[in-house]
Design a protein around this motif. Structure first.
Motif, PDB file in Angstrom:
ATOM      1  N   SER A 117       0.920  -1.301  -0.032  1.00 47.65           N
ATOM      2  CA  SER A 117      -0.051   0.048  -0.176  1.00 47.65           C
ATOM      3  C   SER A 117       0.746   1.321  -0.004  1.00 47.65           C
ATOM      4  CB  SER A 117      -0.880   0.110   1.146  1.00 47.65           C
ATOM      5  OG  SER A 117      -0.223  -0.089   2.542  1.00 47.65           O
ATOM      6  N   GLY A 118       2.180   1.111   0.115  1.00 44.59           N
ATOM      7  CA  GLY A 118       2.987   2.299   0.052  1.00 44.59           C
ATOM      8  C   GLY A 118       3.892   2.470   1.333  1.00 44.59           C
ATOM      9  N   LEU A 119       5.073   2.902   1.214  1.00 45.52           N
ATOM     10  CA  LEU A 119       5.542   2.942   2.571  1.00 45.52           C
ATOM     11  C   LEU A 119       5.307   4.370   3.429  1.00 45.52           C
ATOM     12  CD1 LEU A 119       9.497   3.010   0.963  1.00 45.52           C
ATOM     13  CD2 LEU A 119       8.241   1.372   2.397  1.00 45.52           C
ATOM     14  N   THR A 120       5.826   4.397   4.467  1.00 50.71           N
ATOM     15  CA  THR A 120       5.235   5.398   5.359  1.00 50.71           C
ATOM     16  C   THR A 120       6.369   6.301   5.450  1.00 50.71           C
ATOM     17  OG1 THR A 120       6.267   4.573   7.381  1.00 50.71           O
ATOM     18  CG2 THR A 120       3.859   4.176   6.921  1.00 50.71           C
ATOM     19  N   VAL A 121       6.238   7.580   6.148  1.00 51.12           N
ATOM     20  CA  VAL A 121       7.487   8.573   5.994  1.00 51.12           C
ATOM     21  C   VAL A 121       8.676   8.238   6.784  1.00 51.12           C
ATOM     22  CG1 VAL A 121       6.963   9.609   8.296  1.00 51.12           C
ATOM     23  CG2 VAL A 121       7.930  11.075   6.749  1.00 51.12           C
ATOM     24  N   ARG A 136       2.504  10.645  -3.794  1.00 52.14           N
ATOM     25  CA  ARG A 136       1.873   9.510  -3.104  1.00 52.14           C
ATOM     26  C   ARG A 136       1.161   9.813  -1.727  1.00 52.14           C
ATOM     27  NH1 ARG A 136       2.593   4.656  -5.269  1.00 52.14           N
ATOM     28  NH2 ARG A 136       1.977   3.698  -3.259  1.00 52.14           N
ATOM     29  N   LYS A 137       1.140  11.419  -1.502  1.00 52.91           N
ATOM     30  CA  LYS A 137       0.383  11.891  -0.488  1.00 52.91           C
ATOM     31  C   LYS A 137       0.996  11.403   0.868  1.00 52.91           C
ATOM     32  CE  LYS A 137      -2.732  13.348  -3.250  1.00 52.91           C
ATOM     33  NZ  LYS A 137      -2.563  14.576  -3.742  1.00 52.91           N
ATOM     34  N   VAL A 138       2.294  11.322   1.147  1.00 52.60           N
ATOM     35  CA  VAL A 138       3.201  11.063   2.227  1.00 52.60           C
ATOM     36  C   VAL A 138       3.754  12.613   2.581  1.00 52.60           C
ATOM     37  CG1 VAL A 138       5.137  10.003   3.156  1.00 52.60           C
ATOM     38  CG2 VAL A 138       3.615   8.846   1.532  1.00 52.60           C
ATOM     39  N   GLN A 139       3.274  12.919   3.884  1.00 44.86           N
ATOM     40  CA  GLN A 139       3.721  14.326   4.308  1.00 44.86           C
ATOM     41  C   GLN A 139       5.255  13.989   4.867  1.00 44.86           C
ATOM     42  OE1 GLN A 139       2.225  17.070   3.934  1.00 44.86           O
ATOM     43  NE2 GLN A 139       3.987  18.255   5.092  1.00 44.86           N
ATOM     44  N   MET A 140       6.199  14.842   4.315  1.00 42.71           N
ATOM     45  CA  MET A 140       7.282  14.943   5.232  1.00 42.71           C
ATOM     46  C   MET A 140       7.349  15.512   6.389  1.00 42.71           C
ATOM     47  SD  MET A 140       9.645  13.584   2.950  1.00 42.71           S
ATOM     48  CE  MET A 140       8.560  12.441   2.636  1.00 42.71           C
TER      49      MET A 140
END
Length: 819
Positions: A308-312, A341-345
């Motif tokens: 589903s995608g990596l986290t930050v 991918r809508k992952v907030q830094m």
């Protein structure tokens, strides 16, 4: 009968079945049990024991069938039957391999309260720095003896049965041990899963396989299935060790050998292994596909495609691997991918980006990320503020350095001075020697701020910060080195930066006072400090207006060099601070600015006797010493020494020599040196061309002046004439009664967008009047009016205009027919 073996979680729970299916299975068991049991025992001849030896109910043989409380009481009564030990035989393993399920257990029931409590105790011990006790607790509770001999001396009669949760806790404890016990983790995995081919895991981990446990011990254990948490613990071990290749092989093993799909946590652990590997190799990690940073990017792409995608956290690990390898552009692109991918830094992401810019020495980008970090609402910690101060010091941003230093002071106030909060609190294992947070400005921060103010030419603020550093950071000279300071102590760097600021402003007396202050505080100046102080004396000599003011700073520089050599002889050779080439060059520069070329040549001779090799900077200083007083006869001597030592002159040496010939009135020699520069492939700058033109103009070589100017206008030259070039040539041609050539250069100058000065119009108009060309003078005055010059207010131009008008009228009367 159909066993209920669906997807299992970490606790081994299975889905429930209906009550009718349960009754039917019990009935079938009572009917076919005797014949089926005897047939199976006679065919396989496995080790077998009674059910009393294991204290297990009869339903163990038939699979894990959920039951109610009343059914459990009836089925849990011991019966005079024989049951098989867990299927650790090769037949069961091969069957499981054919179905891509791994070695299976007859049942993996939900964890009992005792198993859950034991797993929690193991995890708690491992995460509080007691990993060895956690591993011993697991071994003693399960009765496992590792192949290398570690384990309980005797099996406990009331041991806890294995479960996936217990296995995962034990493997995790092996990873949190310091040093990591990777071999014990592999052995525990083999024992708990009853793997048929242990070489698969050992090969993936890059280890030599351990001896196989005995059959008796394997009979006592109930094999369990590894899950994604098991492999996640193994990958965490490899992450702490920085074994990238082993982590990649483990990912393939869990997917292809055990049909367990890696999740985002597994990929994050593998990326962290790339980060640790990049930390060992640094910027020299290479650029191929086997480079840690390249593998980290490949893992990020694979994780985004298969999960589903990596986290930050995963992105930060990849960013850290890129930062350690100095790949700034790739790190910025990865941030763009994360945002898509809508992952907030977070704050860690920006800190890693700043660290990557720091390693690549991209100071402007580093300050840009610092501003962006605060604009997005993230507070900079002590390490990020220290990095921003480093960037300000390198770019000479005094205002930014003072602002970040104030933020570090506020950080100290907000965090307080509680000693209990000095170490970072983490949920991972506690390691000795962990890096401490910066909770306020230390000596390094003050040294960087002083350097930023000194580079910006703000000496007063630099000296104020130096005094503040003495009061608030008294331990800055304890000898602790820092990478940001080039391995030097903070106070030495701070004093050296302040002395460098004195060199920018020519404050040689302040520089000498700082040297004396260092000695009073038992701070030993290094060779850079001495060189900076001598440069300050040289700058003061250069800024002096009379010879007396030039001599005093020059003598101070020579005295400082002598004192440095004397102190070096009194010290041990291992710690003696001897002058280097930079120090001698600074002293020679002081002699050059003090109009003492003899002293400069003596210093070069002393350098060679000391075993130091003069460089091109040394000879540039020697040539400058000759140029200051126009001693052209020494130019050939300098070139001869350079040729003897094999040092090639550069543009600076030639420029000083040409200037020396100009001062001596030797325009032809200056022209010959310029031609030699061009023939040797050097690129003279516009100042060198203008100096040659001035030398030729001073010697009245009209033809050479025109040749040099035409060469500057050609495509072979790498510079274009500027206003000074046009002005000097136009003025010279007008004085030489060549107003037409001067007028052409004025028009050419206007076409280039350069506005001729009033003096050029004046001298050219005057030349036209003297040559008897009034109409050309009047046309030139029209151009002068277009450029905004009011010639009626200038007496010389006004007189020239009146003379041109009278001359034009006279010529007109003579040309008109008589009436």
């Amino acid at each position: 009968m159909k066993s209920c073996n669906g997807d299992r979680g970490e606790d081994g729970a299975v889905p429930a079945v209906r009550r009718n299916d349960l009754k039917r299975q019990r009935t079938d068991a009572h009917l076919i049990l005797p014949g089926l049991l005897m047939f199976y025992l006679s065919a396989q001849h496995p080790p077998w024991t009674s059910c009393d030896a294991f204290s297990e109910p009869v339903s163990t043989f038939w699979g894990n069938v959920p039951r109610t409380a009343s059914q459990s009481r009836r089925l849990s009564a011991p019966r005079p039957l024989f049951v098989l030990s867990p299927p650790s035989s090769s037949t069961a393993v091969r069957a499981a391999r054919r179905h891509n399920r791994g070695p299976r257990s007859p049942r993996d029931p939900p964890d009992t309260l005792e198993q859950r409590e034991l797993a929690e105790r193991i995890r708690k011990l491992a995460r509080t720095g007691c990993a060895s006790q956690a591993i011993d607790l697991f071994l003693s509770s399960t009765g496992i003896r590792l192949p290398d001999g570690n384990g309980p001396d005797a099996f406990l009669p009331q041991r806890v049965q294995l479960s996936p949760r217990l296995m995962n806790a034990a493997v995790d404890a092996c990873g949190r041990h310091n040093p990591v016990r990777i071999r014990d983790a592999a052995a525990i995995f083999e024992m708990c899963t009853a793997a048929e081919d242990p070489d698969g895991l050992y090969g993936a981990l890059g280890l030599t396989p351990c001896p196989r446990p005995g059959r008796r011990q394997m009979r006592r254990l109930r094999a369990v299935l590894p899950n994604v948490h098991t492999f996640g613990s193994l990958l965490n071990i490899l992450s702490r060790m920085g074994h990238v290749d082993a982590a990649m092989r483990t990912l393939y093993l869990m997917r292809d050998g055990y049909n367990v799909e890696p999740n985002a946590v597994c990929y994050t652990a593998a990326i962290s292994a790339c980060d640790r590997a990049a930390a060992r190799s640094g910027v020299s990690a290479g650029t191929g596909r086997d480079a840690p940073w390249h593998q980290a990017l490949a893992l990020v792409e694979e994780a985004n495609a298969k999960t589903s995608g990596l986290t930050v956290v995963g992105y930060n690990a990849a960013l850290s691997a890129l930062a350690r390898s100095g790949k700034v552009d790739e790190a910025v692109f990865l941030c763009y991918v994360a945002s898509e991918r809508k992952v907030q830094m977070d704050a860690i992401s920006y800190s890693v980006l700043m660290r990557s810019c720091e390693r690549a020495e991209r100071w402007t980008d580093m300050l840009k990320f610092a501003v962006e970090m605060e604009a997005n609402g993230f507070e900079m910690d002590g390490l990020a503020l220290s990095g921003a101060l480093h960037a300000c010091e390198r770019t000479g941003d005094a205002d930014g350095a003072l602002a970040y230093l104030d933020k570090m002071k506020n950080l100290q106030t907000s965090m307080g001075g509680d000693e209990t909060n000095r170490h970072r609190r983490t949920h991972g294992r506690k390691r000795d020697g962990a890096r401490e947070d910066i909770r306020g400005p230390d000596g390094v921060a003050y040294a960087l701020a002083v350097g930023a103010c000194a580079r910006a030419g703000r000496l007063r603020e630099a000296l104020g910060l130096l005094d503040e550093m003495k009061k608030t950071a008294p331990t800055a000279h304890t000898g602790k080195d820092n990478k940001k300071l080039g391995g030097k102590t903070a106070e030495v760097v701070a004093y050296t930066a302040a002395i460098g600021g004195c060199a920018k402003e020519g404050q040689w007396k302040v520089a000498m006072k700082l040297i004396y202050a260092m000695r009073e505080r038992n701070i030993t100046p290094n060779v850079i400090t001495y060189s900076a102080a001598i440069n300050a004396c040289a700058a003061a000599s250069a800024a002096a207006n009379n010879p007396g003011n030039r001599t005093r700073p020059m003598n101070a520089a020579l005295d400082l060099l002598t004192d440095m050599k004397q102190r070096a002889t009194d010290m041990h050779p291992d710690v003696a601070i001897l002058p280097n080439v930079v120090t001698y060059n600074a002293a020679a520069k002081a002699c050059a600015e003090g109009w003492n070329p003899h002293g400069a040549f003596s210093l070069v001779k002393e350098m060679t006797y000391a075993g130091l090799e003069p460089n091109v900077v040394t000879f540039g200083t020697l040539m400058a010493a000759c140029e200051r007083i126009g001693k052209a006869d020494e130019v050939a001597r300098v070139f001869g020494i350079m040729e003897k030592l094999g040092v090639k002159p550069n543009e600076i040496v030639y420029g000083a020599a040409i200037s020396c010939h100009r001062k001596a009135g030797e325009g032809k020699n200056a022209f010959l040196l310029l031609r030699k520069m061009v023939n040797e492939g050097l690129s003279p700058n516009i100042a060198t061309y203008n100096t040659v033109l001035l030398a030729l103009i001073g010697a009245c070589h009209v033809r050479q002046v025109i040749r040099v100017f035409e060469y500057m206008e050609s495509s072979k030259c790498n510079v274009d004439p500027n206003v000074q070039t046009f002005s000097s040539v136009i003025y010279f041609l007008a004085l030489k009664k060549k107003p037409l050539e001067a007028d052409n250069l004025i028009q050419h100058m206007r076409m280039r967008g350069l506005i001729p000065g009033i003096e050029l119009y004046t001298v050219t108009v005057t030349a036209f009047e003297k040559m008897g060309m009034p109409m050309r003078a009047l046309r030139l005055m029209d151009d002068m009016r277009e450029d905004g010059h009011a010639f009626y207010d200038i007496k010389v131009i006004d007189g020239a205009v009146k003379g041109a008008v009278k001359l034009a009228n006279r010529v007109g009367r003579l040309a008109s027919p008589r009436s």
